[in-house]
Write a protein that holds these residues in place. Sequence first.
Motif, PDB file in Angstrom:
ATOM      1  N   ALA A 195      36.979  40.733  42.543  1.00 33.94           N
ATOM      2  CA  ALA A 195      36.725  41.092  43.946  1.00 33.94           C
ATOM      3  C   ALA A 195      35.367  40.602  44.445  1.00 33.94           C
ATOM      4  CB  ALA A 195      36.823  42.606  44.131  1.00 33.94           C
ATOM      5  N   ALA A 196      34.427  40.369  43.526  1.00 32.21           N
ATOM      6  CA  ALA A 196      33.104  39.883  43.909  1.00 32.21           C
ATOM      7  C   ALA A 196      33.038  38.356  43.941  1.00 32.21           C
ATOM      8  CB  ALA A 196      32.050  40.427  42.947  1.00 32.21           C
ATOM      9  N   GLY A 197      34.152  37.700  43.635  1.00 33.03           N
ATOM     10  CA  GLY A 197      34.189  36.244  43.663  1.00 33.03           C
ATOM     11  C   GLY A 197      33.770  35.575  42.371  1.00 33.03           C
ATOM     12  N   ARG A 198      33.547  36.362  41.318  1.00 32.63           N
ATOM     13  CA  ARG A 198      33.173  35.784  40.025  1.00 32.63           C
ATOM     14  C   ARG A 198      34.429  35.306  39.310  1.00 32.63           C
ATOM     15  NH1 ARG A 198      29.895  40.967  39.712  1.00 32.63           N
ATOM     16  NH2 ARG A 198      31.975  41.705  39.219  1.00 32.63           N
ATOM     17  N   VAL A 199      34.377  34.131  38.720  1.00 31.74           N
ATOM     18  CA  VAL A 199      35.510  33.615  37.962  1.00 31.74           C
ATOM     19  C   VAL A 199      35.617  34.406  36.665  1.00 31.74           C
ATOM     20  CG1 VAL A 199      36.486  31.609  36.787  1.00 31.74           C
ATOM     21  CG2 VAL A 199      35.313  31.327  38.974  1.00 31.74           C
ATOM     22  N   VAL A 200      36.788  35.001  36.423  1.00 27.73           N
ATOM     23  CA  VAL A 200      36.998  35.805  35.224  1.00 27.73           C
ATOM     24  C   VAL A 200      38.008  35.177  34.275  1.00 27.73           C
ATOM     25  CG1 VAL A 200      36.344  37.980  36.326  1.00 27.73           C
ATOM     26  CG2 VAL A 200      38.742  37.256  36.349  1.00 27.73           C
ATOM     27  N   GLY A 201      38.679  34.124  34.724  1.00 28.93           N
ATOM     28  CA  GLY A 201      39.656  33.458  33.875  1.00 28.93           C
ATOM     29  C   GLY A 201      40.170  32.181  34.502  1.00 28.93           C
TER      30      GLY A 201
END
Length: 67
Positions: A32-38
């Motif tokens: 939701a914060a725009g960080r790439v998690v995968g």
Amino acid sequence: HALGPVVRGGRAWIQADLRHAPGNSGGPIADAAGRVVGVSTMVMNTLALAVPIADVQTFVRAAGITA
């Protein structure tokens, strides 16, 4: 769009809550914060699965890939 970790084949995957068709692999999965998690990887049955970003980073370092 990630629902959380799923263990398949002895490893953790991110289950992505999205419409995923064969050929659409390789895109980022963000929180939701725009960080790439995968990184979107495959469809298994009805699950869209992504490789966790920590696994991607480990692979890139081991392969000696630089940006």
